[in-house]
Each structure stands twice: as structure tokens, then as C-alpha cells.
Scaffold this motif. Structure first.
Motif, PDB file in Angstrom:
ATOM      1  N   LYS A  88       0.827  -1.207   0.000  1.00  0.00           N
ATOM      2  CA  LYS A  88       0.000   0.000   0.000  1.00  0.00           C
ATOM      3  C   LYS A  88       0.864   1.261   0.000  1.00  0.00           C
ATOM      4  N   GLU A  91       2.305   1.674  -3.470  1.00  0.00           N
ATOM      5  CA  GLU A  91       1.315   2.196  -4.419  1.00  0.00           C
ATOM      6  C   GLU A  91       1.066   3.683  -4.184  1.00  0.00           C
ATOM      7  N   LYS A  92       1.109   4.100  -2.932  1.00  0.00           N
ATOM      8  CA  LYS A  92       0.935   5.514  -2.600  1.00  0.00           C
ATOM      9  C   LYS A  92       2.079   6.337  -3.191  1.00  0.00           C
ATOM     10  N   GLY A  94       3.843   5.478  -5.681  1.00  0.00           N
ATOM     11  CA  GLY A  94       3.744   5.369  -7.137  1.00  0.00           C
ATOM     12  C   GLY A  94       2.813   6.381  -7.776  1.00  0.00           C
ATOM     13  N   LYS A  95       1.993   7.065  -6.982  1.00  0.00           N
ATOM     14  CA  LYS A  95       1.087   8.081  -7.505  1.00  0.00           C
ATOM     15  C   LYS A  95       1.770   9.437  -7.685  1.00  0.00           C
ATOM     16  N   SER A  96       3.058   9.497  -7.364  1.00  0.00           N
ATOM     17  CA  SER A  96       3.809  10.751  -7.486  1.00  0.00           C
ATOM     18  C   SER A  96       3.813  11.238  -8.935  1.00  0.00           C
ATOM     19  N   LYS A  97       3.840  12.543  -9.101  1.00  0.00           N
ATOM     20  CA  LYS A  97       3.859  13.139 -10.451  1.00  0.00           C
ATOM     21  C   LYS A  97       5.153  12.835 -11.193  1.00  0.00           C
ATOM     22  N   ASN A 101       5.889   4.784 -14.284  1.00  0.00           N
ATOM     23  CA  ASN A 101       5.288   3.509 -13.901  1.00  0.00           C
ATOM     24  C   ASN A 101       6.170   2.866 -12.845  1.00  0.00           C
ATOM     25  N   TYR A 102       5.695   1.788 -12.250  1.00  0.00           N
ATOM     26  CA  TYR A 102       6.497   1.120 -11.231  1.00  0.00           C
ATOM     27  C   TYR A 102       6.261  -0.377 -11.289  1.00  0.00           C
ATOM     28  N   TYR A 261      10.705   2.160  -9.364  1.00  0.00           N
ATOM     29  CA  TYR A 261       9.927   3.247  -9.939  1.00  0.00           C
ATOM     30  C   TYR A 261      10.679   3.835 -11.139  1.00  0.00           C
TER      31      TYR A 261
END
Length: 486
Positions: A88, A91-92, A94-97, A101-102, A261
Motif C-alpha cells: 500500500k 502504491e501511494k 507510485g502516484k507521485s507526479k 510507472n512502477y 519506480y
């Protein structure tokens, strides 16, 4: 008569001098333009390198801190404890600008049930106290290596072409939660397995799993891709699946071994690491950056860009000096003309403006000549610079690689956060990176654009203005009477 008309008539009447000035100014502007287009080409190549060569930041256990704690243990049997990555949290982050992809990675071992793993004989295994064929210790160590990933397209062995899909497809993000797998070609051939078949494996805890083969891949690696022991030391025994399946076999669902990442702009990798550190415990986890491909392109390109900037600077200085000397000789030759104009009441700035307009008119023709020849000169100089920088970079890379290899051969332990993700070769595809770097540099594209010509015109006007101002000082400070008498 205004000074524009006088400038035109003077250029038209003095053909020999006009041709001489055109040739001199064309030669100066030719090399200035070559430097400009090489500099612009290097800038474009750097921007392209940011898009084509991704940087990777890997989130994994902090091995430095783990080994430090291991050394501090006073127990007779110290235990190395490596932290896992919470999915989790991964994934958090991975939402970075900054993230393109990761790839979440989790690995484990299992035993083949409906087929046979490829047996590997080696000195290390023959001397192993366990003895026997691979898989003899299946109770604790399986004969297959299960490499769970988010997508095989993001695994370095596939991106570096060490491994290639030969039939079917690779693992995709949509395989999350499924039992879809990709087998190695030799393993599939030995057991007559094809895409679409179902095979069974057994975890070390004796639980049986049915796997659907969705793809076959071929690897050129000669060593274990997961660093396993016994049977799974043969790269053909590596099975790729979704990380969720690997976690299920391993008996966990919330953690992974590492997350890679891919950063959309390599120059922003440090900014991403700074932001990501806010979401992790740095004493247990660490973020390691790998932008070697970007840096291998950036260094020589920046050197070429810097050298091109020096060409423009030095040619501009030399051109100003040469043109100033010519203007001084030209003004001395025209002392009488200047004296008459000043005695008739013409303002000094208009006389200077006449000289400037004459040179500006000549410059227009010189820019056209430089425009035709600039690309050829730029290509020749740029190719020479690129070849030189490529050779220098290759020598440096080889020396660095040799030193690293020497350290490993001496029994050195990979330090820091050099934890390898299953399915990733130790060199992270360095050979292909070097090749792509060389190809990128060889294809340094030079072209003459409107912007390049505008920049050239600006440099030309500055050179002419400085030459006229410096060359006019000696004569224009005199009085008209003294000029005519002398």
C-alpha cells in the motif's frame, strides 16, 4: 544624401573591398554558425535523452542498516533481518507526479510437480554437504524460482534484451490476482509445455498451485537471475508471475521485496526520492537511484555542448579583432571622405552609422553563404567531437567496470542498497546501455533552423558594432580641418 544611400553606393562602387569583407565576414560567421548548431543539437539530444533514457529508483530494504544491526548482535547465531516493502505504501508513492510507472517485485521458491525442473551440476553443488541432484533439499528450498512482478516489460532483463518473449505474452498488470505464468523456453521444451497449458507446482509448505502458461521466454543469461540455490540456480528454472501469486506461495499478501519506480524525467529523480522518503521508515527501507543510462548520455553531450559554446565565444572574439583591424584600415583609407562629410556638417554618429550599414548589408550576404556551408562544417566538427567524447566515455566506463569486477572477484560483498530484484541481471543491462549511449551520440542531429540564423545574425551585429566602434575611435575624435590637412 542620407547615410543609407551613401552606404549602398559605396558598397556598389568598391567591388574589390566588398568582396574581401564578404569573404572575411562569411568565414567568421561560418564557424559561429557551426558552433551554434552543434550547441543546439546537443541541447536537443539532452532533452531527448531525458525522454528516452529513464531513471529508476528502487525501494528496498536498507541493507547497510540491517548489516549494522547484525554486527551489533551478541548472539552466537546472529540473524540478518531485512525489512519488506508494504504494498500500500509502494502504491501511494507510485502516484507521485514524477513516476511514469512502477514494478512491484516479490520472489520465492517452489517445487515442480507435474513437470521436471532442469537439473544443474556445478562444483559448488557437488561440494555441497546436501549432495545429490538439485532439489534434494526441497523441504526448505524449492527447485524452481518464482519471480513475481507487476509486468515483465519493466524487468531489466527484458528491457536489456537478456530475456525475450518467444511465444505468447509476458506478465501484465492485468494478471494481478491470477495464476498466469511465463516459463523459460528450455524448461518448456524439456517438458513439452506450450502456451495455454496448465502445470502444477508445490510450495515448500506442500500446498499445490495450478498455473496457466501464458507465455514462453528465452534467456541468454548463464547465471541465476534470482540468486537462488540448488535447482533454481539454473536461469531456465525461473518462472515469472504476478507478484500476487508469488506472495500467495510465500504466504504473505501485503508486502514485497522491492519496488522499482521509473521516473518520467531523470533530472527529477532526486526530487522524487526526497518526497518518497516522507512515506517510509529510512532506518528499515532505502531508496537507491539508477540513472546510469541518462548520465552516460548526459556527460558527453554536455561536453560537446560546452565545447561548441567555446567555439562560438572564441570565434566571436577572434572575428571581432580581425574585423576591427580591417575597419581601422578601411577608415584610414577613407580619411578624406570622412573629413568632407564632417566639414559639410554631417553628424559623427551618422558617419559611424554609414559604416555600420555598409557592414550590415555585407553581413546579409555573408549569412546566406554561412547558411549554405554551416551545416557541412557543423556536421564535420560535431562528428569529430562526438567520436572523441564517445571514445573517452567508453574508456572511462570500461575502467570503472573493470574496477567493480575486480572488487567482486576479490570476494567483496556488494554494499549499500545493491539488492538485486529477481529477474534483474547484476549489471542491469549495462552493455545495452553503453550501446544505446553510443548510438545516441553517433546520431547527434545538426540542422539549421530559423532560430539558429537569428542567433547568428545577433552575433554578427554585435561583432560588427564592436568592430566599428573600436575602429572609429582614432579618426572620429579629430576635427574635420585636421583630417583634410593630414
Amino acid at each position: 544624401m542620407n547615410f543609407f544611400n551613401r552606404a549602398f553606393l559605396n558598397i556598389k562602387g568598391k567591388v574589390g573591398r566588398t568582396i574581401l569583407l564578404t569573404l572575411v565576414l562569411s568565414a567568421i560567421l561560418l564557424f559561429v554558425l557551426a558552433g551554434i548548431i552543434i550547441q543546439n543539437a546537443a541541447t536537443t539530444a539532452v532533452n531527448n535523452a531525458k525522454k528516452s533514457s529513464g531513471a529508476t529508483v528502487t525501494l528496498s530494504a536498507n541493507r547497510d542498516n540491517a548489516f549494522k544491526k547484525l554486527r551489533q548482535q551478541k548472539s552466537k547465531t546472529p540473524t540478518l533481518s531485512l525489512a519488506s516493502v508494504n504494498i500500500k505504501t509502494a502504491e501511494k508513492i507510485g502516484k507521485s507526479k514524477y513516476v511514469k510507472n512502477y514494478n512491484i517485485t516479490s520472489s520465492t521458491t517452489a517445487n515442480a510437480k507435474s513437470f521436471d525442473a532442469i537439473e544443474t551440476s556445478s562444483n559448488s553443488q557437488m561440494s555441497s554437504p546436501m549432495g545429490g541432484k538439485s532439489g534434494a533439499s526441497s523441504s526448505s528450498q524449492g527447485d524452481l524460482s518464482i519471480s513475481g512482478v507487476s509486468s515483465t516489460n519493466q524487468v531489466s532483463s527484458f528491457t536489456s534484451n537478456t530475456s525475450k518473449i518467444t511465444s505468447g505474452r509476458g506478465i501484465k498488470a492485468s494478471d494481478k490476482g491470477t495464476n498466469n505464468v511465463v516459463l523459460e523456453k528450455d524448461l518448456a521444451k524439456q517438458n513439452s509445455i506450450s502456451v495455454g497449458d496448465t502445470v502444477t507446482i508445490k510450495s515448500t509448505s506442500k500446498k499445490v498451485y495450478k498455473l496457466k502458461v501464458v507465455g514462453i521466454y528465452k534467456t541468454s543469461s548463464t547465471t541465476s537471475q534470482s540468486g537462488g540455490m540448488m535447482g533454481q540456480s539454473d536461469p531456465a528454472n525461473t518462472i515469472y508471475s504476478s507478484y500476487t501469486l508469488a506472495n500467495s506461495i510465500k504466504g504473505t499478501s501485503t508486502t514485497a521485496e522491492s519496488v522499482a519506480y521509473t521516473i518520467n524525467n531523470p533530472a527529477k529523480a532526486s526530487s522524487f526520492i526526497k518526497d518518497a522518503k516522507k512515506s517510509i521508515n529510512s532506518s528499515k527501507l532505502s531508496l537507491s537511484k539508477d540513472d546510469s543510462t541518462y548520465q552516460s548520455l548526459l556527460t558527453p553531450l554536455n561536453n560537446v555542448k560546452s565545447f561548441a559554446r567555446k567555439i562560438v565565444f572564441l570565434v566571436s572574439i577572434a572575428g571581432t579583432i580581425i574585423l576591427t583591424l580591417i575597419v581601422i584600415l578601411m577608415i584610414r583609407e577613407r580619411r578624406y571622405e570622412i573629413g568632407v562629410l564632417l566639414s559639410l556638417g554631417e553628424k559623427r554618429w551618422k558617419v559611424i552609422a554609414q559604416f555600420f550599414v555598409e557592414m550590415a548589408m555585407i553581413m546579409v550576404v555573408s549569412i546566406a553563404i554561412a547558411g549554405f556551408g554551416g551545416k557541412f562544417v557543423g556536421d564535420a566538427v560535431g562528428k569529430q567531437l562526438v567520436n572523441q567524447e564517445t571514445s573517452t566515455t567508453s574508456v572511462t566506463t570500461n575502467n570503472s567496470g573493470g574496477n567493480s569486477q575486480g572488487q567482486m572477484n576479490n570476494g567483496g560483498q556488494p554494499g549499500g542498497n545493491n539488492q538485486q530484484t529477481p529477474g534483474k541481471a547484476n549489471n542491469r543491462g549495462s552493455a545495452s546501455q553503453s550501446a544505446s549511449s553510443t548510438q545516441q551520440l553517433k546520431n547527434l542531429s545538426t540542422s539549421i533552423s530559423i532560430i539558429s540564423l537569428i542567433q547568428l545574425a545577433a552575433f554578427g551585429l554585435i561583432i560588427i558594432l564592436l568592430a566599428i566602434m573600436i575602429g572609429s575611435i582614432g579618426i572620429l575624435r579629430l576635427q574635420p580641418k585636421k583630417i583634410l590637412i593630414s
